[in-house]
Scaffold this active site. Structure first.
Site, PDB file in Angstrom:
ATOM      1  N   HIS A  55       0.845  -1.203   0.000  1.00 23.01           N
ATOM      2  CA  HIS A  55       0.000   0.000   0.000  1.00 23.01           C
ATOM      3  C   HIS A  55       0.877   1.249   0.000  1.00 23.01           C
ATOM      4  N   ASP A  63       6.972  19.970 -27.374  1.00 24.21           N
ATOM      5  CA  ASP A  63       6.976  18.680 -26.690  1.00 24.21           C
ATOM      6  C   ASP A  63       8.013  18.756 -25.582  1.00 24.21           C
ATOM      7  N   TRP A  97       6.836   0.279   4.043  1.00 23.63           N
ATOM      8  CA  TRP A  97       7.480   0.844   2.858  1.00 23.63           C
ATOM      9  C   TRP A  97       8.872   1.348   3.163  1.00 23.63           C
ATOM     10  N   SER A 144      13.184   5.494 -13.764  1.00 26.27           N
ATOM     11  CA  SER A 144      12.099   6.208 -14.410  1.00 26.27           C
ATOM     12  C   SER A 144      12.012   7.641 -13.891  1.00 26.27           C
ATOM     13  N   SER A 145      12.081   7.782 -12.576  1.00 23.66           N
ATOM     14  CA  SER A 145      11.966   9.123 -12.005  1.00 23.66           C
ATOM     15  C   SER A 145      13.116  10.011 -12.428  1.00 23.66           C
ATOM     16  N   HIS A 196      12.728  12.039   3.320  1.00 28.16           N
ATOM     17  CA  HIS A 196      12.122  13.323   3.622  1.00 28.16           C
ATOM     18  C   HIS A 196      11.978  14.203   2.390  1.00 28.16           C
ATOM     19  N   GLU A 208      11.537  13.226  -0.397  1.00 19.93           N
ATOM     20  CA  GLU A 208      10.458  12.561  -1.125  1.00 19.93           C
ATOM     21  C   GLU A 208       9.086  13.139  -0.754  1.00 19.93           C
ATOM     22  N   TYR A 233       8.361  16.049   0.046  1.00 10.71           N
ATOM     23  CA  TYR A 233       8.157  17.334  -0.632  1.00 10.71           C
ATOM     24  C   TYR A 233       8.092  17.156  -2.138  1.00 10.71           C
ATOM     25  N   SER A 266      -1.592  26.666  -6.815  1.00 10.38           N
ATOM     26  CA  SER A 266      -1.229  28.035  -7.171  1.00 10.38           C
ATOM     27  C   SER A 266      -1.791  28.452  -8.517  1.00 10.38           C
ATOM     28  N   HIS A 308      14.269  13.460  11.647  1.00 11.16           N
ATOM     29  CA  HIS A 308      13.075  13.598  12.503  1.00 11.16           C
ATOM     30  C   HIS A 308      12.187  12.351  12.413  1.00 11.16           C
ATOM     31  N   HIS A 309      12.520  11.450  11.509  1.00 10.47           N
ATOM     32  CA  HIS A 309      11.813  10.166  11.493  1.00 10.47           C
ATOM     33  C   HIS A 309      12.476   9.169  12.433  1.00 10.47           C
ATOM     34  N   THR A 327       6.615  27.062   4.300  1.00 15.05           N
ATOM     35  CA  THR A 327       5.303  26.480   3.997  1.00 15.05           C
ATOM     36  C   THR A 327       4.205  27.447   4.412  1.00 15.05           C
ATOM     37  N   LYS A 345       3.603  30.041   1.880  1.00 12.70           N
ATOM     38  CA  LYS A 345       2.743  29.587   0.784  1.00 12.70           C
ATOM     39  C   LYS A 345       1.278  29.655   1.174  1.00 12.70           C
ATOM     40  N   ARG A 361       1.244   1.944  15.033  1.00 16.10           N
ATOM     41  CA  ARG A 361       0.879   1.675  13.647  1.00 16.10           C
ATOM     42  C   ARG A 361       1.381   0.288  13.245  1.00 16.10           C
TER      43      ARG A 361
HETATM   44  C1  HEA Z   1      -0.105   9.168  -1.119  1.00 17.87           C
HETATM   45  C2  HEA Z   1      -0.106   8.054  -0.611  1.00 17.87           C
HETATM   46  C3  HEA Z   1      -1.240   7.368   0.104  1.00 17.87           C
HETATM   47  C4  HEA Z   1      -2.583   7.340  -0.168  1.00 17.87           C
HETATM   48  C5  HEA Z   1      -3.326   8.021  -1.274  1.00 17.87           C
HETATM   49  C6  HEA Z   1      -3.177   6.525   0.855  1.00 17.87           C
HETATM   50  C7  HEA Z   1      -4.545   6.241   0.929  1.00 17.87           C
HETATM   51  C8  HEA Z   1      -5.127   5.529   1.956  1.00 17.87           C
HETATM   52  N1  HEA Z   1      -4.492   4.953   3.030  1.00 17.87           N
HETATM   53 FE1  HEA Z   1      -2.504   4.898   3.335  1.00 17.87          FE
HETATM   54  N2  HEA Z   1      -0.503   4.867   3.656  1.00 17.87           N
HETATM   55  C9  HEA Z   1       0.451   5.482   2.895  1.00 17.87           C
HETATM   56  C10 HEA Z   1       0.223   6.305   1.812  1.00 17.87           C
HETATM   57  C11 HEA Z   1      -1.026   6.558   1.265  1.00 17.87           C
HETATM   58  N3  HEA Z   1      -2.209   6.064   1.715  1.00 17.87           N
HETATM   59  C12 HEA Z   1       1.755   5.175   3.382  1.00 17.87           C
HETATM   60  C13 HEA Z   1       3.079   5.678   2.827  1.00 17.87           C
HETATM   61  C14 HEA Z   1       1.565   4.342   4.478  1.00 17.87           C
HETATM   62  C15 HEA Z   1       2.626   3.754   5.393  1.00 17.87           C
HETATM   63  C16 HEA Z   1       2.912   2.356   5.032  1.00 17.87           C
HETATM   64  C17 HEA Z   1       3.832   1.752   6.019  1.00 17.87           C
HETATM   65  O1  HEA Z   1       3.538   1.768   7.217  1.00 17.87           O
HETATM   66  O2  HEA Z   1       4.891   1.276   5.600  1.00 17.87           O
HETATM   67  C18 HEA Z   1       0.138   4.178   4.634  1.00 17.87           C
HETATM   68  C19 HEA Z   1      -0.454   3.423   5.643  1.00 17.87           C
HETATM   69  C20 HEA Z   1      -1.816   3.346   5.852  1.00 17.87           C
HETATM   70  C21 HEA Z   1      -2.412   2.782   7.017  1.00 17.87           C
HETATM   71  C22 HEA Z   1      -1.681   2.272   8.228  1.00 17.87           C
HETATM   72  C23 HEA Z   1      -1.393   0.848   8.149  1.00 17.87           C
HETATM   73  C24 HEA Z   1      -0.719   0.403   9.392  1.00 17.87           C
HETATM   74  O3  HEA Z   1       0.179   1.085   9.882  1.00 17.87           O
HETATM   75  O4  HEA Z   1      -1.103  -0.658   9.884  1.00 17.87           O
HETATM   76  C25 HEA Z   1      -3.780   2.857   6.837  1.00 17.87           C
HETATM   77  C26 HEA Z   1      -4.772   2.399   7.811  1.00 17.87           C
HETATM   78  O5  HEA Z   1      -5.811   2.877   7.904  1.00 17.87           O
HETATM   79  C27 HEA Z   1      -3.997   3.476   5.565  1.00 17.87           C
HETATM   80  C28 HEA Z   1      -5.244   3.724   5.021  1.00 17.87           C
HETATM   81  C29 HEA Z   1      -5.444   4.391   3.811  1.00 17.87           C
HETATM   82  C30 HEA Z   1      -6.751   4.590   3.223  1.00 17.87           C
HETATM   83  C31 HEA Z   1      -8.051   4.125   3.788  1.00 17.87           C
HETATM   84  C32 HEA Z   1      -6.545   5.298   2.060  1.00 17.87           C
HETATM   85  C33 HEA Z   1      -7.602   5.748   1.102  1.00 17.87           C
HETATM   86  O6  HEA Z   1      -7.419   7.103   0.817  1.00 17.87           O
HETATM   87  C34 HEA Z   1      -7.615   4.924  -0.143  1.00 17.87           C
HETATM   88  C35 HEA Z   1      -8.820   5.269  -0.959  1.00 17.87           C
HETATM   89  C36 HEA Z   1      -8.890   4.561  -2.272  1.00 17.87           C
HETATM   90  C37 HEA Z   1      -9.515   3.423  -2.510  1.00 17.87           C
HETATM   91  C38 HEA Z   1     -10.163   2.664  -1.415  1.00 17.87           C
HETATM   92  C39 HEA Z   1      -9.566   2.825  -3.878  1.00 17.87           C
HETATM   93  C40 HEA Z   1     -10.918   2.961  -4.462  1.00 17.87           C
HETATM   94  C41 HEA Z   1     -11.286   1.746  -5.196  1.00 17.87           C
HETATM   95  C42 HEA Z   1     -12.370   1.070  -4.943  1.00 17.87           C
HETATM   96  C43 HEA Z   1     -13.305   1.474  -3.913  1.00 17.87           C
HETATM   97  C44 HEA Z   1     -12.627  -0.133  -5.713  1.00 17.87           C
HETATM   98  C45 HEA Z   1     -13.499  -1.026  -4.965  1.00 17.87           C
HETATM   99  C46 HEA Z   1     -13.316  -2.342  -5.455  1.00 17.87           C
HETATM  100  C47 HEA Z   1     -13.488  -3.398  -4.721  1.00 17.87           C
HETATM  101  C48 HEA Z   1     -13.837  -3.320  -3.285  1.00 17.87           C
HETATM  102  C49 HEA Z   1     -13.335  -4.745  -5.347  1.00 17.87           C
HETATM  103  N4  HEA Z   1      -2.800   3.763   4.983  1.00 17.87           N
HETATM  104  C1  HEA Z   2       3.295  15.293   1.408  1.00 15.19           C
HETATM  105  C2  HEA Z   2       3.933  14.755   2.339  1.00 15.19           C
HETATM  106  C3  HEA Z   2       4.370  15.377   3.643  1.00 15.19           C
HETATM  107  C4  HEA Z   2       4.505  16.692   4.011  1.00 15.19           C
HETATM  108  C5  HEA Z   2       4.264  17.936   3.187  1.00 15.19           C
HETATM  109  C6  HEA Z   2       4.949  16.679   5.372  1.00 15.19           C
HETATM  110  C7  HEA Z   2       5.201  17.825   6.104  1.00 15.19           C
HETATM  111  C8  HEA Z   2       5.760  17.843   7.376  1.00 15.19           C
HETATM  112  N1  HEA Z   2       6.045  16.736   8.148  1.00 15.19           N
HETATM  113 FE1  HEA Z   2       5.642  14.810   7.667  1.00 15.19          FE
HETATM  114  N2  HEA Z   2       5.525  12.889   7.089  1.00 15.19           N
HETATM  115  C9  HEA Z   2       5.120  12.428   5.878  1.00 15.19           C
HETATM  116  C10 HEA Z   2       4.720  13.186   4.796  1.00 15.19           C
HETATM  117  C11 HEA Z   2       4.732  14.585   4.788  1.00 15.19           C
HETATM  118  N3  HEA Z   2       5.070  15.399   5.826  1.00 15.19           N
HETATM  119  C12 HEA Z   2       5.139  10.993   5.849  1.00 15.19           C
HETATM  120  C13 HEA Z   2       4.768  10.110   4.660  1.00 15.19           C
HETATM  121  C14 HEA Z   2       5.567  10.583   7.100  1.00 15.19           C
HETATM  122  C15 HEA Z   2       5.703   9.167   7.660  1.00 15.19           C
HETATM  123  C16 HEA Z   2       6.623   8.293   6.972  1.00 15.19           C
HETATM  124  C17 HEA Z   2       6.631   6.937   7.607  1.00 15.19           C
HETATM  125  O1  HEA Z   2       7.144   6.813   8.730  1.00 15.19           O
HETATM  126  O2  HEA Z   2       6.094   5.994   7.003  1.00 15.19           O
HETATM  127  C18 HEA Z   2       5.819  11.805   7.845  1.00 15.19           C
HETATM  128  C19 HEA Z   2       6.316  11.797   9.143  1.00 15.19           C
HETATM  129  C20 HEA Z   2       6.734  12.932   9.804  1.00 15.19           C
HETATM  130  C21 HEA Z   2       7.489  12.905  11.012  1.00 15.19           C
HETATM  131  C22 HEA Z   2       7.992  11.672  11.730  1.00 15.19           C
HETATM  132  C23 HEA Z   2       7.006  11.183  12.693  1.00 15.19           C
HETATM  133  C24 HEA Z   2       7.422   9.930  13.305  1.00 15.19           C
HETATM  134  O3  HEA Z   2       7.541   8.912  12.610  1.00 15.19           O
HETATM  135  O4  HEA Z   2       7.636   9.950  14.512  1.00 15.19           O
HETATM  136  C25 HEA Z   2       7.701  14.224  11.364  1.00 15.19           C
HETATM  137  C26 HEA Z   2       8.462  14.663  12.553  1.00 15.19           C
HETATM  138  O5  HEA Z   2       8.978  15.693  12.624  1.00 15.19           O
HETATM  139  C27 HEA Z   2       7.078  15.048  10.340  1.00 15.19           C
HETATM  140  C28 HEA Z   2       7.090  16.429  10.332  1.00 15.19           C
HETATM  141  C29 HEA Z   2       6.608  17.199   9.282  1.00 15.19           C
HETATM  142  C30 HEA Z   2       6.678  18.660   9.274  1.00 15.19           C
HETATM  143  C31 HEA Z   2       7.203  19.534  10.359  1.00 15.19           C
HETATM  144  C32 HEA Z   2       6.146  19.053   8.070  1.00 15.19           C
HETATM  145  C33 HEA Z   2       6.055  20.471   7.572  1.00 15.19           C
HETATM  146  O6  HEA Z   2       6.497  20.569   6.261  1.00 15.19           O
HETATM  147  C34 HEA Z   2       4.669  21.025   7.668  1.00 15.19           C
HETATM  148  C35 HEA Z   2       4.670  22.522   7.454  1.00 15.19           C
HETATM  149  C36 HEA Z   2       3.303  23.109   7.358  1.00 15.19           C
HETATM  150  C37 HEA Z   2       2.664  23.805   8.303  1.00 15.19           C
HETATM  151  C38 HEA Z   2       3.248  24.009   9.647  1.00 15.19           C
HETATM  152  C39 HEA Z   2       1.278  24.332   8.092  1.00 15.19           C
HETATM  153  C40 HEA Z   2       1.182  25.662   7.402  1.00 15.19           C
HETATM  154  C41 HEA Z   2       1.936  26.746   8.051  1.00 15.19           C
HETATM  155  C42 HEA Z   2       1.392  27.909   8.513  1.00 15.19           C
HETATM  156  C43 HEA Z   2      -0.045  28.205   8.403  1.00 15.19           C
HETATM  157  C44 HEA Z   2       2.347  28.915   9.041  1.00 15.19           C
HETATM  158  C45 HEA Z   2       2.227  29.262  10.467  1.00 15.19           C
HETATM  159  C46 HEA Z   2       2.590  28.187  11.349  1.00 15.19           C
HETATM  160  C47 HEA Z   2       3.217  28.318  12.535  1.00 15.19           C
HETATM  161  C48 HEA Z   2       3.944  29.519  12.974  1.00 15.19           C
HETATM  162  C49 HEA Z   2       3.175  27.177  13.484  1.00 15.19           C
HETATM  163  N4  HEA Z   2       6.497  14.236   9.407  1.00 15.19           N
HETATM  164 CU   LIG Z   3      10.079  13.905   7.038  1.00 14.27          CU
END
Ligand code: HEA
Ligand code: HEA
Ligand SMILES: [Cu+2]
Ligand code: CUA
Lengths: 536, 377, 282
Positions: free
Chosen positions: A82, A111, A147, A174-175, A258, A260, A262, A273, A307-308, A333, A336, A455
């Site tokens: 997933h 193109d 993942w 690819s990327s 990280h 990634e 962004y 925008s 921070h992870h 951020t 923005k 989790r």
């Molecule tokens: C951008 C990325 C992205 C997106 C879009 C989503 C989308 C969703 N994610 Fe996911 N998620 C991750 C990125 C993302 N996730 C990542 C990185 C992790 C961490 C993995 C890890 O721990 O390593 C995670 C982990 C994660 C967990 C935690 C698992 C765990 O720690 O045990 C859960 C649990 O609720 C969850 C739920 C969902 C749900 C409900 C959606 C929904 O938004 C999905 C909605 C879409 C659909 C449901 C498809 C629609 C299709 C149909 C409805 C067809 C129906 C057909 C049939 C039923 C035959 N996600």
């Molecule tokens: C699109 C993806 C995305 C983005 C944009 C961000 C944005 C941020 N993330 Fe997130 N993050 C993830 C995707 C993302 N993250 C994922 C996938 C994980 C889990 C991965 C895994 O373990 O599987 C994760 C996990 C994660 C962790 C680790 C948690 C843990 O495992 O213990 C932390 C800890 O610092 C963190 C911090 C932040 C912060 C500080 C931002 C900042 O960039 C946010 C900044 C934005 C704002 C703050 C809001 C707007 C600001 C204002 C309105 C200004 C005024 C605000 C103040 C003065 C307070 N993120």
């Molecule tokens: Cu991060």
């Protein structure tokens, strides 16, 4: 999107090279950025459904405590696939698809810079997708590591792990190729007069995203390569007995990971925008500071990775440094967010579907950003690391952030792609259903995390039952709502009222100067830019 | 259009989190009740951040809502065309910076305190194994005590054929007992994959990295039983690796230490004893259920290809020596751990005897504790 | 390609991308099978390799054809320059991961393992770099900087010089200098690879230094191995350039392929210098 083909082919144009193959061969051999963009988008949506069904399997198992539907090892495999499929198969290709379709149109190029390589960038995705999904069916199943693929757990896995590693290599190629292409196109193929600082914001976000991708995908490739040699060739990178360290993998992974996040967020910012100014009928506020903010986010994103890893046992000085650096990202951020708000301020707002999704993005991404800020506080993160609070955080920024922005982009540009308007009523339904169910699915996860639910578990203690049930219901509702989206898109391709070249009153930019649907070949002669036409 | 209503309802939701510590029902939605000062500090920090964040959030979305309502085309609002204002832009860069710095300060103080493991009264090492925790009392009162702490929730409850008890999944056979008000330094390490030792009420979460020792500390302010679980994905049974810490008075603790010492002394001189086949088999069955069945399954069929069957396995029916060596030393780079460090001679002898005589395996071999002792050399 | 060729070049449809993807799919699945000891593995890998080679030949052949028939104008040339620079940047980052790993184990992991805190687990371990970790019991001799590595450094440095000399020849229209320079460069490159291979044999047979020799062996062989692979690729590309020169390709003002390979070669050079300093010398 068949319609593109029909109209494109019918469009009169000067070149004598439009005799492209028909049928399936057209798609396999194409060098046309619009075809390739279309393929990216369909691939992405397919993967979104696959990854989404996996998420529903997770949510179904979590509906109640106890093991009901799947075995724990399968549950772990679903988590891994997933995460990988959503990130690499759904979200990233979606934005590459937008880039392919729109960047040449936005900058007045015929193109992409390397049209043939562009096709390869796309066609590398299916093998990788096949490797990932097929790994479910091999002995031992897919990687059950999450993942993040942390060793030594990933050392214990079977052949499914190797398939995932190779899939990542291919996705990385690819990327990298795709990014080199996009970056080169933006730097070298802009129409005369379109200076960098007059370039549409989407191009800016992609220029910097491309740079991030080129910088970090090779690092990920390096990390999984070391994993591979540790697994099969007796190296000790991640093995303390040989002088290595399992935590080393985490450092390298998050050095990629990280930036990634962004990579996922920046193009989403780019779309928003465009959409907000278009429906506020007002120029984007603070163009220059937007550009600087993107650049700042990109730069800071390289120095915050640990921070992870707040609880791996880093020295306290390291924890403090990474906390300060992470907190800093809130500043650009915030710029923005404030700029978008200022763009709306005293505009003349209407709320068509793209705008609704953009507003949904703004609202929910900000929540996700704020929870990110909470996580960045090391002392608090000790309690929240590896809990559902983190899951909630990243679904707010990735689903309500990136995915909502992708929906906004599709509705916004669909008229340009297909020549038809989508059904506005259904579009609004799609938005409201998604918005409501999204929050039902993921808001309770904050509570679960705070209350102490880890989790990546298929079964949980009784006190977590209630919110998990709510979350599961929300997840299924959200998933089903996406079928509506599929229906809307198909309907728009087939029918729907004709779209004008510029269907949105407030839209600006070169892409709206070509007819809808955009002819197969556009800007064979560079357009002449008057004033700030290219501005978003 | 309904953005504003949504805003409000979600804000109410957020607001709930701020003052919720007192409302406690099944719908748990805030931190667990703290049992250490650190845990309280985390809650305070979190509350502070929530308040600041909520103020900013309400501020920003008040502006958005105003705009959404007043500046709409349907109300005939004409778009202004401004698109820059350096002063405003500088302000909304600098002000957040100041706010963030203000948030970072108390976090720094709290963190420095949470990481200061010096001058502990008692040092305990928690070792993660797939999927159980082992504890060694290394320093302070109770030094020398060591035991395994196994999940106590029976499979029937997990599979749904029995009703789930109150502490479903959060119960173990042997609690980690510590005295109240004493600074306990927890060392963590692991023998296989990364685990994480986490007890929310104590605000301790520390990854257990194989091959490295990491540390954390807590000082429980009150007596009670505090439950947590492994917090790092560690394979199949990651969800089934609970941690239970029992905080008791100083006297009770001394008593407990005395009891443990006696039990350990009894187990220690097993090396010399010898048992009958049946004795070993029935004891071995228990050891097997607790330690091996997670992978090799109670019926000995395993879960191939990840976990091989022992029923009919070449090793379990072949020469004893290879079997003993495998269980003692494990197999590197697989989930098969070295049990030599986890189980005593008696237990290992029993479980091997059991495996060689259970299911379809009918070797008739008897492995005595002395054989194990010899093989350890 | 007619009038717009003066500004833009868009290639015709092509099936090479799909062929390339099939090749990589075969390579990946074959390698996965092979590494897990499934019999078909090696054959699938071989097939993948064959398809890949075919694709590379055909694709590059097409590109060369397009280039020689004058379809690439200044703008395309400029695109190539950007692309090659970014590609090299990505390679830099790939090596950075391994250098980072080396840095980490030397500065953090090994000293940590040998520190007082870790005595609990590794009571007799107090070694510092070069180290193969606490559980590595065999004796091994680390690689010394003087000797082959130093010679190799000189070889690569002079190959950079000969390549630049060849480039001058190309710019000045002196085709003989160009050819000689290329031959020298390739020869130096091949010599480097041979010495490197000899060094590996020496390491395995006399120093008891292997890929499995703890982190020291791991980092040593992975870094030098990937570098050696890059030298091999670079030498192959130089060879292609040489054949193209023999076929009369390249003009003083139109020879990006030459320059791209030269950039790549210099990049590989710089990586070696870093390797020499941090892997062999310090
Ligand atoms: C951008 C990325 C992205 C997106 C879009 C989503 C989308 C969703 N994610 Fe996911 N998620 C991750 C990125 C993302 N996730 C990542 C990185 C992790 C961490 C993995 C890890 O721990 O390593 C995670 C982990 C994660 C967990 C935690 C698992 C765990 O720690 O045990 C859960 C649990 O609720 C969850 C739920 C969902 C749900 C409900 C959606 C929904 O938004 C999905 C909605 C879409 C659909 C449901 C498809 C629609 C299709 C149909 C409805 C067809 C129906 C057909 C049939 C039923 C035959 N996600
Ligand atoms: C699109 C993806 C995305 C983005 C944009 C961000 C944005 C941020 N993330 Fe997130 N993050 C993830 C995707 C993302 N993250 C994922 C996938 C994980 C889990 C991965 C895994 O373990 O599987 C994760 C996990 C994660 C962790 C680790 C948690 C843990 O495992 O213990 C932390 C800890 O610092 C963190 C911090 C932040 C912060 C500080 C931002 C900042 O960039 C946010 C900044 C934005 C704002 C703050 C809001 C707007 C600001 C204002 C309105 C200004 C005024 C605000 C103040 C003065 C307070 N993120
Ligand atoms: Cu991060
Ligand atoms: Cu041990 Cu999770």
């Amino acid at each position: 999107m068949e319609a593109t083909h029909v109209h494109g082919a019918g469009h009169a144009h000067g070149g004598d090279h439009a005799h492209h193959p028909k049928g399936i061969m057209r798609w396999i051999t194409t060098t046309n950025h619009k075809d390739i963009g279309t393929m990216y988008l369909w691939f992405s949506f397919t993967m979104f459904l696959v990854g989404g069904v996996m998420a529903l399997i997770l949510r179904a198992e979590l509906f109640q405590p106890g093991l009901q539907f799947v075995e724990p090892e399968f549950f772990n495999q679903m988590i891994t696939l997933h995460g990988l499929i959503m990130v690499f198969g759904a979200i990233m290709p979606a934005f590459v698809g937008f880039a392919n379709w729109m960047i040449p149109l936005m900058i007045g190029a015929p193109d992409m810079a390397f049209a043939r390589m562009n096709n390869w960038s796309f066609w590398l995705l299916p093998p990788a997708g096949i490797l990932l999904t097929a790994s479910m069916f091999v002995p031992g199943g897919a990687a059950g590591t999450g993942w993040t693929l942390y060793p030594p757990l990933s050392i214990q896995m079977g052949i499914g792990m190797d398939m995932a590693i190779f899939a990542i290599h291919i996705l990385g190629m690819s990327s990298i190729m795709g990014s080199i292409n996009i970056v080169t196109t933006i730097l070298n193929l802009r129409a005369p007069g379109m200076t960098l600082m007059r370039m549409p914001m989407f191009c800016w976000t992609w220029l910097i995203t491309g740079y991030l991708l080129i910088a970090v995908m090779p690092v990920l490739a390096g990390a999984v390569t070391m994993l591979l040699t540790d697994r099969h060739f007796g190296t000790s990178f991640f093995n303390a007995a040989g002088g290595g360290d399992p935590v080393l993998f985490q450092h390298i992974f998050w050095f990629f990971g990280h930036p990634e996040v962004y990579i996922i967020a920046l193009p989403a910012f780019g779309v928003v925008s465009h959409v907000i100014p278009a429906f506020a009928r007002k120029p984007l506020f603070g163009y220059t500071s937007m550009v600087y903010a993107i650049a700042a986010i990109a730069l800071i994103s390289f120095i915050v990775w640990a921070h992870h890893m707040y609880v791996v046992g880093m020295p306290v000085a390291g924890q403090l440094y990474f906390m300060y650096a992470t907190i800093l990202i809130a500043v650009p951020t915030g710029v923005k967010v404030f700029n978008w708000v200022a763009t709306m301020w005293r505009g003349s707002l209407t709320f068509e579907t793209p705008m609704l999704f953009a507003l949904g993005f703004l609202f929910l991404f900000t929540i996700g950003g704020f929870t990110g800020l909470v996580l960045s506080n090391t002392a608090v993160d000790v309690q929240l690391q590896d809990t559902y609070y983190v899951v909630a955080h990243f679904h707010y920024v990735m689903v309500a952030g990136a995915l909502f922005s992708a929906f906004a982009a599709v509705y916004y540009w669909l008229p340009k792609w297909t020549g038809h308007m989508y059904d506005e009523t259904l579009g609004k339904w799609h938005f409201w259903l998604s918005f409501i169910f999204f929050n039902i699915a993921f808001f309770p996860q904050h509570f679960l995390g705070l209350a102490g639910m880890p989790r990546r578990i298929p079964d949980y203690a009784l006190q977590f039952t209630d919110f998990n049930q709510v979350s599961t219901i929300g997840a299924f509702g959200f998933g089903l709502s996406q079928l509506l989206f599929l229906y809307i898109v198909l309907k728009t391709i087939r029918s729907g009222e004709k779209a004008a070249a510029k269907p949105w009153e407030g839209a600006t930019g070169l892409e709206w100067t070509v007819p809808s649907p955009a002819p197969y070949h556009t800007f064979e002669e560079p357009p002449v830019l008057t004033e700030a036409k290219g501005h978003a | 259009m309904g953005i504003n209503k949504k805003t409000q309802s979600c804000l109410t939701g957020l607001a709930l989190m701020g003052w919720s510590a007192m409302v406690r029902a099944a719908w748990e939605f805030n931190f667990q009740i703290p049992a250490t000062k650190s845990a309280q500090t985390v809650i305070d920090l979190h509350n502070m951040m929530m308040i600041i964040i909520m103020i900013i959030f309400i501020g920003v979305f008040a502006v958005v809502s105003y705009s959404v309502f007043k500046h709409r085309k349907s109300k005939g609002h004409q778009a202004a065309q401004f698109h820059d204002n350096t002063l405003v832009e500088i302000a909304w860069t600098v002000v957040p910076l100041i706010i963030l710095a203000a948030m970072a300060w108390p976090a720094t103080v709290a963190l420095l305190n949470m990481r200061d493991t010096a001058q502990a009264d008692i040092t305990i090492k928690a070792t993660g194994h797939q999927w159980k925790w082992g504890y060694d009392y290394l320093k302070g009162e109770g030094e020398g005590i060591r035991f395994m702490s196994l999940k106590a929730t029976p499979a029937e409850q997990i599979r749904g054929s029995a009703a789930k008890e109150e502490h479903y999944l959060l119960e173990v056979d042997k609690h980690v007992v510590v005295p109240v008000g004493k600074k306990i330094r927890m060392l963590t390490t692991s023998t296989d994959v990364i685990h994480s030792w986490w007890v929310p009420a104590l605000a301790v979460k520390q990854d257990a990295i194989p091959g490295y020792v990491r540390d954390a500390w807590f000082k429980a302010e009150k007596e009670g039983i505090f439950r947590g679980q492994c917090a790092e994905l560690c394979g199949k049974d990651h969800a089934f690796m609970p941690i239970v810490v029992e905080v008791v008075s100083a006297e009770k603790y001394s008593q407990w230490v005395g009891n443990q010492k006696k039990q350990m002394a009894a187990a220690a001189d097993e090396g010399g004893k010898s048992y009958s086949l049946d004795e070993l088999k029935s004891r071995g069955e228990e050891v097997y259920a607790a330690n091996c069945a997670a992978c090799h399954q109670a019926n000995g069929k395993g879960l191939p290809p990840a976990f091989p069957a022992l029923d009919g396995s070449k090793i379990a029916t072949g020469p004893k020596e290879a079997h003993i060596a495998l269980v003692l030393h494990g197999k590197p780079n697989t989930a098969m751990a070295a049990f030599g460090g986890q189980l005593g001679d008696g237990d290992i002898a029993a479980v091997i005897t059991y495996e060689r005589n259970a299911w379809g395996n009918k070797t008739g071999d008897v492995v005595q504790p002395a054989d194990i002792k010899a093989a350890r050399k | 390609m007619n009038q717009q060729a003066s500004r833009y070049f868009v290639p015709d449809p092509s099936h090479y991308p799909l062929v390339g993807s099939v090749a990589l799919f075969l390579l990946a699945s074959g390698a996965a099978l092979w590494m897990n000891k499934y019999a078909p593995g090696p054959y699938v890998v071989l097939a993948g390799f064959a398809v890949l080679l075919f694709m590379l030949f055909a694709w590059f052949g097409r590109v060369i054809g397009e280039s020689e028939s004058g379809k690439y104008n200044k703008q395309v040339d400029f695109s190539f320059r950007w692309a090659m620079s970014w590609f090299i940047f990505s390679e830099v980052m790939f090596f950075a991961a391994f250098f980072g790993a080396l840095f980490y184990v030397r500065v953090l992991a090994v000293p940590d393992l040998a520190s007082a805190e870790q005595q609990l687990l590794w009571p007799d371990f107090s070694t510092s770099w070069p180290s193969a970790g606490p559980k590595f019991a065999e004796q091994f001799t680390p690689m010394h900087a003087v000797g082959i590595p130093l010679i190799n450094t000189l070889l690569l440095l002079s190959s950079g010089a000969t390549l630049t000399w060849a480039h001058w020849g190309l710019l000045a229209g002196k085709r003989d200098q160009l050819k000689l320079g290329l031959i020298l460069t390739i020869a130096l490159g091949l010599l480097f690879i041979s010495l490197q291979a000899y060094e590996y044999v020496h390491a395995y047979e006399e120093l008891n230094l292997k890929l499995t020799t703890g982190v020291y062996g791991s980092t040593f062989f992975m870094l030098t191995g990937f570098h050696g692979l890059h030298v091999t690729i670079g030498a192959t590309m130089l060879l292609v350039i040489f054949f193209r020169v023999m076929a009369g390709h390249f003009k003083p003002d139109h020879h990006f392929a030459f320059e791209a390979v030269a950039w790549y070669w210099h990049f590989v050079d710089v990586v070696w210098l870093c390797l020499f300093v941090v892997v062999y010398w310090l």
